[in-house]
Design an enzyme around this catalytic site. Structure first.
Site, PDB file in Angstrom:
ATOM      1  N   PHE A 111       0.886  -1.171   0.000  1.00 41.57           N
ATOM      2  CA  PHE A 111       0.000   0.000   0.000  1.00 41.57           C
ATOM      3  C   PHE A 111       0.919   1.214   0.000  1.00 41.57           C
ATOM      4  CE2 PHE A 111      -2.066   3.617   1.834  1.00 41.57           C
ATOM      5  CZ  PHE A 111      -3.387   3.563   1.428  1.00 41.57           C
ATOM      6  N   GLU A 112       0.936   1.912  -1.105  1.00 40.21           N
ATOM      7  CA  GLU A 112       1.798   3.093  -1.219  1.00 40.21           C
ATOM      8  C   GLU A 112       1.081   4.129  -2.064  1.00 40.21           C
ATOM      9  OE1 GLU A 112       6.340   3.187  -1.945  1.00 40.21           O
ATOM     10  OE2 GLU A 112       5.494   3.417  -3.958  1.00 40.21           O
TER      11      GLU A 112
END
Length: 416
Positions: free
Chosen positions: A302-303
């Site tokens: 998750f970025e």
């Protein structure tokens, strides 16, 4: 009837108005002007009753925005601690897209990830989705994913030079290194495709022409889940709060995969001090002022980040330096520590954000908001007792908050 008689029949109040009507009109006009000025310059409070004016690191930041989240909207404690606000939904979006690196064989696993993001977030905002692959996408892949995405879909073929062993790599040395890592049971230690993936995600993905028009990207992997509704435009949040890197989970790296990474980065930093701001986040990735690496990194499954950061001179020279060292192949450097150390060194620490209230899963780790009222508001379906965000062991979120000087939620659970 004479004028004197008419004057006697006229009410005294009417005579008063007639006598002073010019002054009354001027006073009324002045009142209207004052009220108009007050309205134009009034800055409304945000959803927690706090002003949109925040003071952080000595910098006063004011953003005027109408609050459409409602007076009862609950902002996670960590967002209050970080001094941010959730922007209004006014129909104006930013230049951003979801980005997924996938193979054709990933399709039926990927559809669940797409539905999670669309149902929990993008169904309201209709951002584009960019799919990248080292092989041409099949027509089936395009049909199915296009039907699921509410924005435009784009499909890109990764250039061979970004997904192959470069000429400067010693093949014999490389084969020997892979064999040794396999014997040690290092995850993906012997895998060539995994190394291509890590190298591509570390530096080449942002060079895709399909991303040229965008400012921000959200990396969506093929096996993630979102547990909660995202009540605001997460890309607009990044822009108005002046953030360049956002994460949910933070963990420790396998040391056996990166034995010389910190040494190589330290050499680059020593040669290029101009890229390192004074107010950096070195204390997140090092416990001894840069002598060694403590293995903490943001989990890039998750970025949400600024593409301009990855396109910057500092980052591109940094990646090129790492790439030429051969560590992506002779060792097994992952994109997560490469991204995380770069963000910690090259960004002002005020530009990095921990996301809460979202809920996230990627095998085998869970993030679930610790505050029940936030979970209920955001319709979360995660079990709070499975949350690993605040564990003292292996997870690094507490270290991030300590390095930033932020308070953590009272309900944060430590690993026992």
């Amino acid at each position: 009837m004479g004028s004197d008689h008419r004057k006697r029949l006229t009410p005294k109040s009417a005579l008063f108005v007639k006598k002073y009507q010019k002054g009354i009109r001027l006073s009324f006009a002045g009142l209207i002007i004052v009220l108009t000025v007050m309205f134009l310059f009034h800055t409304p409070s945000n959803s927690t009753g706090r002003s949109e004016k925040a003071v952080k690191n000595g910098i006063e930041r004011t953003t005027i925005a109408r609050d459409t989240l409602g007076a009862s909207y609950i902002m996670p404690f960590t967002d209050q601690s970080q001094g941010v606000f959730h922007p209004e939904d006014d129909g104006v979006t930013v230049k951003a897209a979801m980005v997924t690196l996938a193979r054709n064989s990933d399709l039926w696993q990927l559809v669940y990830s797409i539905r999670h993001v669309e149902d929990r977030f993008n169904g309201r905002y209709h951002y584009d989705w960019v799919f990248l692959n080292d092989q041409p996408f099949t027509d089936e892949f395009k049909r199915v994913t296009s039907a699921l995405v509410s924005g435009k879909t784009k499909y890109g073929l990764i250039p061979d030079e970004h997904w192959s062993i470069p000429d400067f790599i010693d093949r014999e040395k490389f084969d020997k290194a892979r064999e040794e890592l396999s014997k040690k049971d290092v995850p993906y230690g012997g895998s060539v495709p995994y190394r291509h993936m890590c190298r591509y995600q570390s530096g080449f993905f942002s060079q895709s022409k399909l991303l040229d028009e965008y400012e921000f990207y959200w990396r969506v992997d093929t096996d993630i889940k979102l547990y909660c509704d995202i009540q605001y435009d997460i890309f607009k949040f990044m822009k108005v709060n002046k953030k360049k890197y956002g994460f949910i989970l933070s963990v420790s790296e396998y040391e056996a995969t990166i034995p010389t990474l910190w040494k190589t980065i330290s050499e680059f930093a020593e040669k290029n001090p101009q890229y390192i701001p004074k107010n950096n986040l070195l204390d997140f990735v090092s416990d001894d002022k840069g002598e060694t690496y403590n293995m903490c990194h943001f989990w890039t499954n998750f970025e949400i980040a600024s593409l301009d950061f990855y396109r910057s001179e500092a980052y591109r020279e940094y990646f090129d330096y790492l790439d030429r060292s051969g560590g992506f192949f002779y060792e097994r450097w992952g994109d997560a520590p490469v991204h995380s150390i770069a963000a910690s060194l090259f960004l002002d620490k005020s530009e990095i954000h921990f996301f809460d209230g979202i809920g996230f899963y990627h095998p085998d780790f869970h993030s679930c908001p610790v505050e029940e009222d936030v979970r209920l508001q955001n319709k979360c379906i995660c079990q709070p007792d499975k949350d690993q965000t605040w564990f003292n062991y292996y997870f690094c979120t507490r270290k991030f908050f300590a390095a930033e000087g932020f308070a953590i939620p009272k309900g944060a659970k430590a690993f026992e």
